[in-house]
Design an enzyme around this catalytic site. Structure first.
Site, mmCIF file in Angstrom:
data_model
loop_
_atom_site.group_PDB
_atom_site.id
_atom_site.type_symbol
_atom_site.label_atom_id
_atom_site.label_comp_id
_atom_site.label_asym_id
_atom_site.label_seq_id
_atom_site.Cartn_x
_atom_site.Cartn_y
_atom_site.Cartn_z
ATOM 1 N N TRP A 153 -76.663 -32.384 -46.298
ATOM 2 C CA TRP A 153 -75.846 -31.197 -46.581
ATOM 3 C C TRP A 153 -76.021 -30.238 -45.397
ATOM 4 O O TRP A 153 -77.154 -29.968 -44.979
ATOM 5 C CB TRP A 153 -76.315 -30.561 -47.890
ATOM 6 C CG TRP A 153 -75.582 -29.308 -48.264
ATOM 7 C CD1 TRP A 153 -74.233 -29.106 -48.222
ATOM 8 C CD2 TRP A 153 -76.168 -28.092 -48.745
ATOM 9 N NE1 TRP A 153 -73.942 -27.837 -48.659
ATOM 10 C CE2 TRP A 153 -75.107 -27.192 -48.991
ATOM 11 C CE3 TRP A 153 -77.478 -27.671 -49.005
ATOM 12 C CZ2 TRP A 153 -75.308 -25.904 -49.464
ATOM 13 C CZ3 TRP A 153 -77.681 -26.397 -49.485
ATOM 14 C CH2 TRP A 153 -76.605 -25.527 -49.712
ATOM 15 N N ASP A 234 -84.123 -32.221 -53.641
ATOM 16 C CA ASP A 234 -82.990 -31.322 -53.856
ATOM 17 C C ASP A 234 -82.112 -31.977 -54.914
ATOM 18 O O ASP A 234 -81.511 -33.030 -54.675
ATOM 19 C CB ASP A 234 -82.203 -31.139 -52.548
ATOM 20 C CG ASP A 234 -81.004 -30.216 -52.733
ATOM 21 O OD1 ASP A 234 -80.776 -29.738 -53.858
ATOM 22 O OD2 ASP A 234 -80.285 -29.978 -51.742
ATOM 23 N N LYS A 270 -72.958 -27.277 -60.362
ATOM 24 C CA LYS A 270 -72.043 -28.384 -60.597
ATOM 25 C C LYS A 270 -72.115 -28.886 -62.025
ATOM 26 O O LYS A 270 -71.102 -29.009 -62.688
ATOM 27 C CB LYS A 270 -72.363 -29.536 -59.637
ATOM 28 C CG LYS A 270 -71.595 -29.494 -58.343
ATOM 29 C CD LYS A 270 -71.934 -28.355 -57.416
ATOM 30 C CE LYS A 270 -73.301 -28.482 -56.801
ATOM 31 N NZ LYS A 270 -73.541 -27.516 -55.701
HETATM 32 N N1 PLA Z 1 -77.916 -28.930 -52.257
HETATM 33 C C1 PLA Z 1 -76.891 -29.764 -52.016
HETATM 34 C C2 PLA Z 1 -77.177 -31.164 -51.626
HETATM 35 C C3 PLA Z 1 -75.581 -29.299 -52.146
HETATM 36 O O1 PLA Z 1 -74.579 -30.132 -51.915
HETATM 37 C C4 PLA Z 1 -75.331 -27.964 -52.519
HETATM 38 C C5 PLA Z 1 -73.939 -27.441 -52.634
HETATM 39 C C6 PLA Z 1 -76.450 -27.159 -52.775
HETATM 40 C C7 PLA Z 1 -77.732 -27.675 -52.637
HETATM 41 C C8 PLA Z 1 -76.387 -25.726 -53.184
HETATM 42 O O2 PLA Z 1 -75.516 -25.399 -54.138
HETATM 43 P P1 PLA Z 1 -75.619 -24.028 -54.952
HETATM 44 O O3 PLA Z 1 -76.372 -23.062 -54.109
HETATM 45 O O4 PLA Z 1 -74.216 -23.618 -55.164
HETATM 46 O O5 PLA Z 1 -76.332 -24.386 -56.196
HETATM 47 N N2 PLA Z 1 -72.955 -28.008 -51.821
HETATM 48 C C9 PLA Z 1 -71.528 -27.675 -51.951
HETATM 49 C C10 PLA Z 1 -71.250 -26.203 -51.798
HETATM 50 C C11 PLA Z 1 -71.032 -28.090 -53.318
HETATM 51 C C12 PLA Z 1 -71.748 -25.550 -50.550
HETATM 52 O O6 PLA Z 1 -71.683 -26.119 -49.437
HETATM 53 O O7 PLA Z 1 -72.211 -24.404 -50.693
HETATM 54 C C13 PLA Z 1 -70.766 -28.507 -50.910
HETATM 55 O O8 PLA Z 1 -69.532 -28.442 -50.890
HETATM 56 O O9 PLA Z 1 -71.415 -29.244 -50.145
#
Ligand code: PLA
Length: 424
Positions: A153, A234, A270
């Site tokens: 991510w 995570d 989510k």
């Molecule tokens: N960890 C991972 C692996 C994630 O994909 C995301 C969110 C988070 C943590 C953190 O999410 P939160 O703080 O909203 O609980 N990833 C998203 C959103 C869904 C983003 O980038 O903020 C994504 O589109 O990858």
């Protein structure tokens, strides 16, 4: 006559700075966020056919944001109680943190039964990772490097770097097989200095949608123990991978059963659709209750100067669902429903791409797990899709499967097929 106020012109004029001399004149403009920046571009597009597959936010069969009915019922119950809006404790709503730990670790988890899990509420998953990063930076008595998978991510690097940890990478995704590079991953774990921190996506790896199998997790747990590495999970998608919150917690629970003192970041964005409510938790497995208390006291000291205490409403919703038998069952069915709709879109997309004779092998669309598909589309192809077809995704070719539905999937498939054939 009463004295009248002094006319403004008599006030000594303040020096107006020329723009070039502004205090901030050397601050460069930053790039848009690779994920949330896609939403900005999508919003600016006026074409009615536009599709946003950038951010991982669930959409219903009509492409609309989805508020879970268990969430609505929980909000109704909360409203009936007419609760106050006092500050939460620094570590959050106790009923929530207790229920969140139970959901992740399982009711029969030994450390949970022994009151040996230190847990605090966080500002969703991101906040949990940030608390974890700051805590490890301050108290992890060994190396200050954290290893994240390649790719991971996008925000992981920034979160841990801003926490003062050195961020390194381990092999994870094999572009050739479009699957897990298990041998490469193990080799990299083998060669990490002992006491390094290893970030693991508990399930539904973002962005690849490729997870280790249960057997591979078992092997990873042994290797991580053997090499004295510290696992930081995570878990942003519990329930979204398989439709079952229990199955998706397999890796975490196995590691804990094997004696790993894990760190865990949880998000309810989510699986409860509570994106903007920012509900999450950070936890650490302690040796016993006394140690847990020490850890919690220090987590509070990390949190207090960051944001003082966490938001209230979302934690009330999550704890109401998690502690009410009927709402819990309703929620479980809704999580399953979301996961199943995504899986059905995978099958349909695969069939469409094949029947359109799209060059390439597309079976990974069906085998990948969770919110995303790592399509293999190149950055130029993603740009063409945005410019010519008003279809938005991240530049690495990741699509949020939840953005697809019966109304837009044919247009999407045809556009992708044309982009791959250079016909768009
Ligand atoms: N960890 C991972 C692996 C994630 O994909 C995301 C969110 C988070 C943590 C953190 O999410 P939160 O703080 O909203 O609980 N990833 C998203 C959103 C869904 C983003 O980038 O903020 C994504 O589109 O990858």
């Amino acid at each position: 006559m009463q004295a009248i106020a002094r006319p403004l012109s008599r006030v000594a004029p303040r020096q107006v700075r020329a723009a070039a001399l502004s205090t901030w004149s050397t601050v460069p403009a930053g790039p848009p966020d690779p994920i949330l920046g896609v939403t900005e571009a999508f919003k600016a597009d006026k074409d009615p056919r536009k599709i946003n597959l950038g951010v991982g936010a669930y959409r219903d069969g009509n492409g609309k944001p989805y508020v879970l009915s268990s969430v609505k019922s929980a909000e109704d119950l909360i409203a009936l109680e007419n609760p106050d809006k006092e500050y939460l404790p620094i570590s959050g709503l106790p009923e929530f943190t207790k229920a969140a730990a139970k959901l992740a670790y399982g009711a029969d988890s030994q450390p949970l039964k022994q009151s040996a899990i230190a847990v605090v509420q966080s500002i969703s998953g991101t906040g949990a990772l940030r608390i974890g990063g700051a805590f490890l930076q301050r108290f992890f008595p060994h190396a200050k490097a954290i290893y994240i998978p390649t790719p991971s991510w996008g925000n992981h690097t920034s979160i841990f770097r801003d926490s003062g940890l050195e961020v390194k990478q381990y092999r994870y995704f094999d572009k050739k097989t479009v699957g897990l590079d298990f041998e490469g991953m193990k080799a990299d774990l083998q060669s990490m200095p002992p006491n390094s921190i290893v970030l693991l996506h508990a399930c539904a790896h973002n962005p690849t949608g490729v997870d280790p199998t249960p057997e591979q997790w078992v092997e990873l747990s042994s290797l991580i123990a053997e090499k004295s590495l510290f696992p930081f999970f995570d878990m942003a998608y519990q329930g979204f991978a398989s439709g079952s919150t229990t199955r998706d917690a397999f890796a975490l629970r196995h590691f804990v059963k094997e004696g790993h003192q894990v760190a865990l970041a949880q998000s309810f964005a989510k699986n409860m659709g509570l994106y903007g409510e920012r509900v999450g938790a950070f936890s650490l497995v302690a040796a016993d209750e006394e140690e847990k208390k020490r850890l919690e006291s220090q987590l509070k000291i990390v949190i207090r100067p960051m944001y003082s205490n966490p938001p209230l409403h979302g934690a009330r919703i999550a704890s109401t669902i998690l502690t009410n038998f009927e709402l819990y069952s309703e929620w479980e069915a809704e999580v399953k429903g979301m996961a199943e709709r995504i899986i059905s879109m995978r099958a349909r997309l695969y069939d469409n791409l094949v029947s359109l004779n799209t060059p390439g092998e597309w079976s990974h669309i069906k085998s990948q797990i969770g919110m995303f598909s790592f399509t293999g589309l190149t950055t130029p192809q993603t740009q063409t899709l945005a410019e010519k077809a008003h279809i938005y995704m991240t530049a690495d070719g990741r699509i949020s499967m939840a953005g697809l539905n019966a109304h837009n999937i044919d247009y999407f498939s045809e556009s992708v097929s044309k982009a791959v054939k250079s016909e768009l």
